[in-house]
Design a protein around this motif. Structure first.
Motif, PDB file in Angstrom:
ATOM      1  N   THR A  47       9.928  25.895  34.011  1.00  0.00           N
ATOM      2  CA  THR A  47      10.763  26.799  34.817  1.00  0.00           C
ATOM      3  C   THR A  47      11.767  27.530  33.949  1.00  0.00           C
ATOM      4  OG1 THR A  47      10.535  25.244  36.654  1.00  0.00           O
ATOM      5  CG2 THR A  47      12.245  26.925  36.852  1.00  0.00           C
ATOM      6  N   ARG A  73       9.996  30.117  31.804  1.00  0.00           N
ATOM      7  CA  ARG A  73       9.618  31.279  32.599  1.00  0.00           C
ATOM      8  C   ARG A  73      10.823  32.174  32.887  1.00  0.00           C
ATOM      9  NH1 ARG A  73       7.054  28.643  36.488  1.00  0.00           N
ATOM     10  NH2 ARG A  73       8.477  29.076  38.213  1.00  0.00           N
ATOM     11  N   ARG A  95      11.273  36.063  31.684  1.00  0.00           N
ATOM     12  CA  ARG A  95      11.609  37.098  32.652  1.00  0.00           C
ATOM     13  C   ARG A  95      12.858  37.868  32.212  1.00  0.00           C
ATOM     14  NH1 ARG A  95      11.581  34.061  37.238  1.00  0.00           N
ATOM     15  NH2 ARG A  95      13.830  33.803  37.315  1.00  0.00           N
ATOM     16  N   GLN A 132       0.677  31.556  29.502  1.00  0.00           N
ATOM     17  CA  GLN A 132       0.478  31.520  30.949  1.00  0.00           C
ATOM     18  C   GLN A 132       1.817  31.683  31.673  1.00  0.00           C
ATOM     19  OE1 GLN A 132      -1.661  28.047  32.094  1.00  0.00           O
ATOM     20  NE2 GLN A 132      -1.960  28.689  34.206  1.00  0.00           N
ATOM     21  N   LEU A 133       2.875  31.026  31.155  1.00  0.00           N
ATOM     22  CA  LEU A 133       4.214  31.176  31.736  1.00  0.00           C
ATOM     23  C   LEU A 133       4.717  32.605  31.567  1.00  0.00           C
ATOM     24  CD1 LEU A 133       5.866  27.879  30.419  1.00  0.00           C
ATOM     25  CD2 LEU A 133       4.858  28.296  32.673  1.00  0.00           C
ATOM     26  N   GLU A 172       2.954  35.365  31.464  1.00  0.00           N
ATOM     27  CA  GLU A 172       2.282  36.252  32.424  1.00  0.00           C
ATOM     28  C   GLU A 172       2.822  36.053  33.842  1.00  0.00           C
ATOM     29  OE1 GLU A 172      -1.881  35.565  31.825  1.00  0.00           O
ATOM     30  OE2 GLU A 172      -1.946  36.785  29.991  1.00  0.00           O
ATOM     31  N   GLN A 173       3.149  34.791  34.196  1.00  0.00           N
ATOM     32  CA  GLN A 173       3.785  34.556  35.497  1.00  0.00           C
ATOM     33  C   GLN A 173       5.155  35.225  35.551  1.00  0.00           C
ATOM     34  OE1 GLN A 173       3.928  30.316  36.012  1.00  0.00           O
ATOM     35  NE2 GLN A 173       1.682  30.082  35.971  1.00  0.00           N
ATOM     36  N   LEU A 206       4.902  38.989  36.179  1.00  0.00           N
ATOM     37  CA  LEU A 206       4.654  39.327  37.582  1.00  0.00           C
ATOM     38  C   LEU A 206       5.929  39.172  38.414  1.00  0.00           C
ATOM     39  CD1 LEU A 206       2.622  40.146  39.724  1.00  0.00           C
ATOM     40  CD2 LEU A 206       1.995  37.733  39.972  1.00  0.00           C
ATOM     41  N   GLU A 207       6.692  38.087  38.149  1.00  0.00           N
ATOM     42  CA  GLU A 207       7.946  37.888  38.876  1.00  0.00           C
ATOM     43  C   GLU A 207       8.943  38.999  38.559  1.00  0.00           C
ATOM     44  OE1 GLU A 207       9.235  34.040  37.708  1.00  0.00           O
ATOM     45  OE2 GLU A 207       7.591  32.986  38.716  1.00  0.00           O
ATOM     46  N   GLU A 215       5.861  41.891  47.000  1.00  0.00           N
ATOM     47  CA  GLU A 215       5.215  40.580  46.986  1.00  0.00           C
ATOM     48  C   GLU A 215       3.944  40.586  47.831  1.00  0.00           C
ATOM     49  OE1 GLU A 215       6.714  35.949  47.231  1.00  0.00           O
ATOM     50  OE2 GLU A 215       8.126  37.603  47.504  1.00  0.00           O
ATOM     51  N   ASP A 267       0.095  39.814  46.495  1.00  0.00           N
ATOM     52  CA  ASP A 267      -0.759  38.757  47.045  1.00  0.00           C
ATOM     53  C   ASP A 267      -2.082  39.318  47.559  1.00  0.00           C
ATOM     54  OD1 ASP A 267       1.095  36.861  46.475  1.00  0.00           O
ATOM     55  OD2 ASP A 267       2.049  36.899  48.448  1.00  0.00           O
ATOM     56  N   ALA A 319      -2.719  40.199  38.638  1.00  0.00           N
ATOM     57  CA  ALA A 319      -2.437  39.310  37.507  1.00  0.00           C
ATOM     58  C   ALA A 319      -2.164  40.190  36.296  1.00  0.00           C
ATOM     59  CB  ALA A 319      -3.613  38.377  37.248  1.00  0.00           C
TER      60      ALA A 319
END
Length: 741
Positions: A41, A44, A48, A104-105, A107-108, A111-112, A122, A126, A131
């Protein structure tokens, strides 16, 4: 009792604030011994924050990149690891140590960040299953394929090379859904990136009710329509020819490319790959070598082109301010052209005109893109046709060392597929993929082909397109594509009969088709003639080289020549920075010369036809006009000029006169016997005496035909002409003749 009372009082005082509002948590990070900042967390959040706040001067570069990527619908953006290092070196080092987990974190987090900054909603993210792919580039010291050792496994590496093959794009599952055929229980499994796969469980793990019969062994079946897929492609990366140590085979490594990076490069492209070194189990069943793994690269980023270097580590594509000043100072030298010519193979005596042609080939002309999409080549092709022992192969070997990019090959050991491209089949997947040949690997450089006359005719025809259009078209095994082959060709060949024979016709001795000859800008016919003064000077020079031995190779260059490293870097600098064009006055001189040459040769051809002379061996076409343009531009490029002047054109015309034009005029040798009646009669007599498939003694056949009243010279010429046409073949070193058709 007093002790119990005090303990109860302490417990009650501790519990008085227990029901107040508070948050209780436990860290579930990967490393339980690490700090809370190491948790997924926290990482990430840092990624961000990096995307949102990192800036160079006043530009929020990654915020802008993310906005443009989502606006264009590509969902991919490139991150420089050096920028991440400036922002947070701990985070960057964690990414470099554990790239698979942290990417992977990242890329998440991207997106955030896009949702937070209102680039995406959002709901739409979805619905469209957005991605974002993060690709990486790094200025980290690159390593060669030979240095991909066990210490680099699971680390990020940067590797330069040439893509020599690329497979078709396939669908790779990232999430696999499997259903139990007995109880219909659905299980979801994640698949790691690269060549990793998923293994179906052998036992259904659904919780059982009391007295419920268990599911049988191996009950799961994959649900293909529910699985999630990404595009994946397999590349093969090979060391560039200049990076391969002498005597070694070039090494290659497999690469896995996915999502938006597929089809970013085709065979022949020089690329800089940033990726994770992973391992793959390729052992066949029953071998038992469970600990042996094959390395491959999981590609994270692709950069077109890479920094070429010499064997001593000096750059051939990036130049400092001091280098540029040195080269500009060299270009102002009035004796530059002469010094460059003397720098070409200084151990070879004489051959000044050939050395001038090789200098022009190294610098090359200017490539042009026309408005209608057509391309005009700027690379210069040279053919050296001559007797043995005139240093043709030595010139080729020198050019291989002096050219920034070069590939050396021999005609006898080269096939059409080896020179252009070949389609091979993967033994594992049974699918076809493309591998580039020598002409593709030398894109942007020089291909040296020795023993050009020993190549089979069908193999020579295969390089026609590569020499003029500078592309290679492939339509095999369901693969239809066009590869770039923007390279010069320096070829060396012997005459048809081994040595150039003055009494024979020139057209007989140049055993090449007109189509291939017209693609060479300069053709040199080099003869080993007897000249007492020249032979004496040559003998002294060769003996001096042999006496000095190794010291001759290590000698310091004189003031009127440059060493090979300076020459190589100057050629690379000129090709990179300079693209000259013809001046108006120079263009007028050139057009007048071409018209005059065509007129003169037309008259000569008319006289030849009337007098029974030989056909012209080398044609003069509009390609030769373009050849003089390219030679003029290369001479201007030597002094880093943007304009080719009249002097440049005159020097190019002089070089053209002593090469191609002189070779073309050697077709004017008159055949004895007027219209060649003696040769034709001799051919008829020979065909009457030798049946198809029969083998006879050459001397006996000549003696028999002479007995019919013909001249021996006519009989010998008739035999040579029929051998050149393929009607007869000579065996036993010319002592016997066999009729083929």
């Amino acid at each position: 009792l007093a002790a119990n009372r005090s303990l109860a009082h302490a417990f009650c005082s501790t519990m008085t604030d227990y029901d107040q509002g508070a948050i209780f948590f436990s860290d579930q990070g990967r490393d339980s011994q690490g700090s809370p900042d190491d948790s997924p967390t926290a990482a990430r959040m840092k990624f961000r924050e990096f995307i949102r706040t990192f800036r160079l001067e006043e530009d929020y570069i990654y915020r802008d990149l993310l906005r443009s990527a989502i606006g264009m619908g590509q969902h991919v953006f490139e991150v420089n690891v050096d920028h991440l290092m400036q922002f947070d070196d701990v985070l960057a080092n964690a990414l470099l140590r554990h790239p698979a987990h942290h990417l992977q974190l990242f890329e998440q987090a991207a997106l955030e960040a896009a949702i937070q900054m209102a680039f995406l909603t959002e709901t739409s993210a979805d619905e469209d299953k957005v991605a974002i792919q993060v690709t990486l580039v790094s200025s980290k010291q690159d390593i060669s394929i030979r240095q991909l050792l066990s210490g680099q496994v699971s680390r990020i590496v940067t590797v330069p090379g040439i893509v020599i093959s690329a497979s078709r794009v396939k669908a790779k599952a990232t999430k696999v859904f499997a259903q139990c055929s007995n109880c219909q229980h659905v299980k979801q499994m994640s698949v790691r990136a690269g060549f990793a796969g998923a293994q179906l469980p052998r036992v259904c793990d659904r919780e059982r009710q009391p007295n419920e019969t268990p599911c049988p062994l191996d009950p799961f079946k994959i649900l293909p329509n529910k699985c999630e897929y990404v595009d994946q492609q397999t590349w093969k990366l090979q060391e560039s020819p200049e990076m391969v140590p002498t005597g070694e085979m070039p090494r290659s490594v497999l690469m896995s490319v996915d999502r938006h990076l597929v089809d970013k490069a085709t065979p022949g492209h020089r690329v800089m790959i940033t990726g994770i070194m992973s391992i793959l189990n390729q052992q066949a069943k029953g071998e038992g070598k469970v600990a042996i793994r094959t390395p491959y690269l999981q590609v994270l980023g692709v950069r077109q082109g890479f920094e070429s270097k010499t064997s001593s580590g000096m750059s051939l594509s990036e130049f400092t301010q001091a280098d540029e000043e040195q080269f500009i100072e060299m270009s102002r030298d009035p004796e530059l052209y002469s010094k460059l010519c003397k720098s070409i193979a200084p151990s070879i005596f004489g051959s000044e005109e050939v050395k001038k042609a090789i200098v022009s080939l190294l610098f090359s002309g200017s490539r042009k893109e026309l408005a209608d999409g057509a391309r005009l080549r700027g690379d210069i092709n040279v053919l050296l046709l001559g007797d043995p022992s005139v240093a043709k192969s030595q010139f080729l070997k020198f050019v291989e060392k002096a050219a920034p990019i070069s590939v050396y090959t021999s005609g006898k050991g080269s096939s059409a597929a080896g020179l252009t491209a070949t389609v091979t089949q993967d033994p594992g997947t049974r699918e076809f993929y493309l591998e580039g040949g020598a002409m593709v690997l030398a894109d942007g450089g020089v291909v040296c082909i020795d023993e050009f006359d020993k190549m089979r005719e069908q193999d020579r025809v295969a390089i026609h397109e590569a020499m003029e259009q500078q592309t290679i078209s492939i339509a095999k095994a369901g693969i239809t594509t066009v590869l770039n082959s923007r390279s010069s060709v320096l070829a060396a060949a012997n005459p048809t009969f081994g040595r150039y024979q003055e009494e024979k016709n020139a057209a007989e001795q140049i055993d090449f088709q007109t189509t291939i000859l017209s693609r060479f800008d300069m053709i040199f016919v080099i003869k080993d003639k007897y000249d007492n003064e020249k032979d004496l000077s040559l003998a002294k020079h060769i003996i001096n080289v042999h006496v000095q031995g190794a010291t001759a190779l290590e000698r310091e260059p004189t003031d009127d020549e440059y060493d090979i490293l300076t020459l190589k870097r100057y050629v690379a600098f000129a090709r990179k920075t300079c693209s000259p064009r013809l001046a108006e006055a120079a263009a007028t001189v050139l057009s007048n010369f071409y018209v005059q040459v065509r007129q003169d040769l037309s008259k000569a051809d008319a006289e030849s036809e009337a007098n029974g002379k030989a056909p012209r061996a080398v044609p003069i076409t509009v390609r030769q006009l373009e050849a003089i343009v390219r030679i003029s531009e290369s001479i201007a490029k030597m002094r880093l000029s943007d304009e080719a002047t009249e002097d440049d054109v005159n020097q190019a015309i002089e070089l053209f006169r002593v090469s191609t034009l002189q070779a073309a005029k050697q077709g004017d040798i008159e055949l004895e016997g007027g219209s060649g009646q003696g040769e034709r009669t001799a051919m008829d007599q020979i065909k009457k005496r030798v049946r198809i498939g029969e083998s006879v003694s050459t001397s006996k056949l000549v003696h028999d035909v002479i007995g019919r009243g013909l001249e021996e010279v006519h009989v010998r010429r008739a035999i040579n002409m029929m051998c050149a046409k393929g009607e007869f073949t000579q065996t036993s070193q010319g002592k016997r003749l066999k009729r083929e058709n």
